[in-house]
Design a protein around this motif. Structure first.
Motif, PDB file in Angstrom:
ATOM      1  N   ARG A   1       0.827  -1.209   0.000  1.00 17.67           N
ATOM      2  CA  ARG A   1       0.000   0.000   0.000  1.00 17.67           C
ATOM      3  C   ARG A   1       0.858   1.253   0.000  1.00 17.67           C
ATOM      4  O   ARG A   1       0.515   2.261  -0.628  1.00 17.67           O
ATOM      5  CB  ARG A   1      -0.922  -0.002   1.224  1.00 17.67           C
ATOM      6  N   ILE A   2       1.992   1.204   0.708  1.00 21.35           N
ATOM      7  CA  ILE A   2       2.842   2.381   0.828  1.00 21.35           C
ATOM      8  C   ILE A   2       3.667   2.603  -0.432  1.00 21.35           C
ATOM      9  O   ILE A   2       3.754   3.706  -0.961  1.00 21.35           O
ATOM     10  CB  ILE A   2       3.764   2.247   2.057  1.00 21.35           C
ATOM     11  N   TRP A   3       4.287   1.528  -0.922  1.00 20.72           N
ATOM     12  CA  TRP A   3       5.233   1.667  -2.019  1.00 20.72           C
ATOM     13  C   TRP A   3       4.663   1.275  -3.378  1.00 20.72           C
ATOM     14  O   TRP A   3       5.297   1.509  -4.400  1.00 20.72           O
ATOM     15  CB  TRP A   3       6.481   0.831  -1.744  1.00 20.72           C
ATOM     16  N   GLY A   4       3.472   0.673  -3.383  1.00 20.21           N
ATOM     17  CA  GLY A   4       2.870   0.272  -4.647  1.00 20.21           C
ATOM     18  C   GLY A   4       2.318   1.470  -5.396  1.00 20.21           C
ATOM     19  O   GLY A   4       2.264   2.590  -4.890  1.00 20.21           O
ATOM     20  N   PRO A   5       1.910   1.267  -6.625  1.00 20.60           N
ATOM     21  CA  PRO A   5       1.352   2.370  -7.423  1.00 20.60           C
ATOM     22  C   PRO A   5       0.069   2.908  -6.803  1.00 20.60           C
ATOM     23  O   PRO A   5      -0.725   2.162  -6.231  1.00 20.60           O
ATOM     24  CB  PRO A   5       1.096   1.721  -8.786  1.00 20.60           C
ATOM     25  N   GLU A   6      -0.125   4.221  -6.904  1.00 25.38           N
ATOM     26  CA  GLU A   6      -1.302   4.866  -6.330  1.00 25.38           C
ATOM     27  C   GLU A   6      -2.549   4.511  -7.125  1.00 25.38           C
ATOM     28  O   GLU A   6      -2.533   4.518  -8.352  1.00 25.38           O
ATOM     29  CB  GLU A   6      -1.106   6.378  -6.330  1.00 25.38           C
ATOM     30  N   GLU A   7      -3.624   4.184  -6.410  1.00 26.46           N
ATOM     31  CA  GLU A   7      -4.879   3.849  -7.073  1.00 26.46           C
ATOM     32  C   GLU A   7      -5.498   5.113  -7.677  1.00 26.46           C
ATOM     33  O   GLU A   7      -5.453   6.188  -7.069  1.00 26.46           O
ATOM     34  CB  GLU A   7      -5.854   3.222  -6.077  1.00 26.46           C
ATOM     35  N   PRO A   8      -6.068   5.010  -8.852  1.00 24.15           N
ATOM     36  CA  PRO A   8      -6.697   6.185  -9.459  1.00 24.15           C
ATOM     37  C   PRO A   8      -7.907   6.640  -8.662  1.00 24.15           C
ATOM     38  O   PRO A   8      -8.557   5.848  -7.970  1.00 24.15           O
ATOM     39  CB  PRO A   8      -7.095   5.682 -10.851  1.00 24.15           C
ATOM     40  N   ALA A   9      -8.203   7.930  -8.745  1.00 27.48           N
ATOM     41  CA  ALA A   9      -9.350   8.494  -8.036  1.00 27.48           C
ATOM     42  C   ALA A   9     -10.645   7.886  -8.570  1.00 27.48           C
ATOM     43  O   ALA A   9     -10.713   7.465  -9.729  1.00 27.48           O
ATOM     44  CB  ALA A   9      -9.364  10.013  -8.206  1.00 27.48           C
ATOM     45  N   PRO A  10     -11.700   7.820  -7.748  1.00 26.61           N
ATOM     46  CA  PRO A  10     -12.966   7.212  -8.188  1.00 26.61           C
ATOM     47  C   PRO A  10     -13.522   7.837  -9.465  1.00 26.61           C
ATOM     48  O   PRO A  10     -14.052   7.128 -10.325  1.00 26.61           O
ATOM     49  CB  PRO A  10     -13.901   7.465  -6.996  1.00 26.61           C
ATOM     50  N   GLU A  11     -13.397   9.181  -9.618  1.00 24.19           N
ATOM     51  CA  GLU A  11     -13.943   9.809 -10.806  1.00 24.19           C
ATOM     52  C   GLU A  11     -13.158   9.435 -12.061  1.00 24.19           C
ATOM     53  O   GLU A  11     -13.705   9.412 -13.166  1.00 24.19           O
ATOM     54  CB  GLU A  11     -13.972  11.333 -10.653  1.00 24.19           C
ATOM     55  N   VAL A  12     -11.864   9.124 -11.883  1.00 23.09           N
ATOM     56  CA  VAL A  12     -11.057   8.687 -13.025  1.00 23.09           C
ATOM     57  C   VAL A  12     -11.520   7.306 -13.489  1.00 23.09           C
ATOM     58  O   VAL A  12     -11.663   7.050 -14.691  1.00 23.09           O
ATOM     59  CB  VAL A  12      -9.565   8.663 -12.656  1.00 23.09           C
ATOM     60  N   VAL A  13     -11.758   6.426 -12.529  1.00 25.14           N
ATOM     61  CA  VAL A  13     -12.250   5.081 -12.860  1.00 25.14           C
ATOM     62  C   VAL A  13     -13.627   5.170 -13.506  1.00 25.14           C
ATOM     63  O   VAL A  13     -13.903   4.515 -14.511  1.00 25.14           O
ATOM     64  CB  VAL A  13     -12.295   4.206 -11.601  1.00 25.14           C
ATOM     65  N   ALA A  14     -14.502   5.998 -12.926  1.00 26.43           N
ATOM     66  CA  ALA A  14     -15.860   6.123 -13.466  1.00 26.43           C
ATOM     67  C   ALA A  14     -15.848   6.666 -14.889  1.00 26.43           C
ATOM     68  O   ALA A  14     -16.670   6.277 -15.722  1.00 26.43           O
ATOM     69  CB  ALA A  14     -16.693   7.038 -12.564  1.00 26.43           C
ATOM     70  N   ALA A  15     -14.896   7.552 -15.188  1.00 29.37           N
ATOM     71  CA  ALA A  15     -14.847   8.170 -16.509  1.00 29.37           C
ATOM     72  C   ALA A  15     -14.449   7.190 -17.597  1.00 29.37           C
ATOM     73  O   ALA A  15     -14.685   7.449 -18.778  1.00 29.37           O
ATOM     74  CB  ALA A  15     -13.880   9.353 -16.493  1.00 29.37           C
ATOM     75  N   THR A  16     -13.858   6.058 -17.231  1.00 37.40           N
ATOM     76  CA  THR A  16     -13.457   5.064 -18.232  1.00 37.40           C
ATOM     77  C   THR A  16     -14.600   4.123 -18.605  1.00 37.40           C
ATOM     78  O   THR A  16     -14.476   3.369 -19.570  1.00 37.40           O
ATOM     79  CB  THR A  16     -12.283   4.232 -17.710  1.00 37.40           C
ATOM     80  N   GLU A  17     -15.698   4.164 -17.875  1.00 45.59           N
ATOM     81  CA  GLU A  17     -16.811   3.252 -18.105  1.00 45.59           C
ATOM     82  C   GLU A  17     -17.721   3.796 -19.219  1.00 45.59           C
ATOM     83  O   GLU A  17     -18.094   4.956 -19.216  1.00 45.59           O
ATOM     84  CB  GLU A  17     -17.604   3.048 -16.822  1.00 45.59           C
ATOM     85  N   LYS A  18     -18.068   2.937 -20.143  1.00 40.35           N
ATOM     86  CA  LYS A  18     -18.941   3.301 -21.255  1.00 40.35           C
ATOM     87  C   LYS A  18     -20.390   3.359 -20.792  1.00 40.35           C
ATOM     88  O   LYS A  18     -20.871   2.457 -20.097  1.00 40.35           O
ATOM     89  CB  LYS A  18     -18.785   2.284 -22.390  1.00 40.35           C
TER      90      LYS A  18
END
Length: 349
Positions: free
Chosen positions: A40-57
């Motif tokens: 969690r500390i050193w892994g890649p940062e999770e994208p923000a919820p709105e970024v994930v939502a924007a990828t959904e068709k």
């Protein structure tokens, strides 16, 4: 006489070998919890919820029949719109006309959101009462100005600028909340808007709550507000009355939604509500005619948000930043004050 050698435990070399080669695990070995925490500390940062939502068709052709699509479009936040479109300029207008007997109060408001591809944005709000404010978010710094004042750089309340952007685009959500979701949509067919494929829908009042148009459920963590003794002030009481006792008389308008992204590109909506007086107060109800509209333009085009001329950030009070007076500037100022005090004391002798 030969001396006997000290006795050594036969297991000691084996234990040392195991410790050196890492073949075994004792108290110092990492646990699964340690590994998860490290990830969690050193892994890649999770994208923000709105970024994930924007990828959904979103299948806009089914907006009038599909509950989830309807919910996603009608309640789409400004942050998700920004990620779906990249850049745009939104011109929103609000016209309120209050009537109660012979009394009448009107207000016209204009809210502009200019969204750049790099994440910078500008919000300008003005009304016909001579009030207004502007906020610019440029390269990670907030600049705020009232209508007649200067721009000031702000570094406190780091998430406040995001609330400004959401508020600038919440007109449709406000009407849906006031109507308690009793708004129906009907497909009017395909259309084009600024060269983009889109779908047009009619908005009308409904007898029952329309699934997907109703306000979101109150989260479990939410609590009732705590007011000062005597309850909320009068202006807040009036706003709460509209939300709690307001009844929709009619809704009419249309909505144009982008076929590719699902973003509401344009709408024009007139809502009429009546608000009954408090129980036992008597008198006739108040009536509100609320007209809202939006037009998006410059989609995908360059939307440069310029850094304004501004008053620089003054910093935190010195008592917080330098309580011990050890900064060079503070030391010099202290010596100067002591010298001036000594000079004044000498003159008084």
């Amino acid at each position: 006489m030969k001396r006997s050698r000290p006795h050594r435990r036969p297991g000691a070399p084996l234990l040392l070998l195991i410790a050196l080669t890492g073949s075994g695990c004792f108290s110092a070995c990492p646990s699964s919890e340690d590994s998860e925490a490290r990830e969690r500390i050193w892994g890649p940062e999770e994208p923000a919820p709105e970024v994930v939502a924007a990828t959904e068709k979103l299948d806009i052709a089914n907006l009038s029949t599909a509950t989830e699509v309807r919910r996603r479009v009608l309640w789409m936040p400004a942050a998700e719109m920004a990620h779906r479109l990249g850049s745009f300029s939104a011109n929103n207008t609000v016209n309120m006309d209050w009537r109660r007997g012979d009394e009448r109060v009107t207000l016209q408001e204009s809210i502009i959101l200019q969204q750049a591809k790099n994440g910078d944005f500008r919000v300008l709000s003005e009304n016909d009462a001579g009030l207004g404010m502007e906020l610019r978010w440029v390269s990670g710094v907030v600049y705020v100005q009232n209508r007649l004042g200067k721009f000031f750089e702000r570094r406190a309340d780091r998430a406040g600028h995001l609330a400004w952007r959401e508020t600038a685009m919440e007109q449709l959500a406000t009407v849906l909340t006031l109507a308690r979701g009793k708004i129906a949509l009907a497909e009017l067919g395909a259309t084009t808007y600024e060269g983009r494929s889109a779908h047009r829908f009619a908005l009308t009042s409904a007898e029952e709550v329309v699934a997907g148009a109703e306000p979101p459920a109150r989260p479990d963590w939410a609590h009732d507000p705590v007011y000062a003794e005597g309850g909320p002030e009068d202006s807040l009481k009036n706003r709460l009355a509209v939300k709690e006792r307001g009844e929709v008389e009619s809704v009419s308008g249309d909505l144009v939604v982008d076929a590719q992204t699902g973003v509401p590109l344009r709408f024009s909506l007139t809502t009429k509500l009546s608000v009954a007086p408090p129980e036992g107060a008597g008198g006739e109800p108040a009536h509100l005619e609320l007209k809202i509209s939006r037009r998006l333009s410059g989609i995908g085009a360059s939307q440069l948000v310029e850094r304004p001329e501004h008053e620089p950030f003054s910093g935190r009070p010195r008592a917080i930043m330098d309580p011990l007076d050890w900064w060079p500037d503070a030391v010099a100022a202290k010596k100067k004050a002591e010298a001036e005090a000594a000079a004044q004391e000498k003159e008084g002798e």
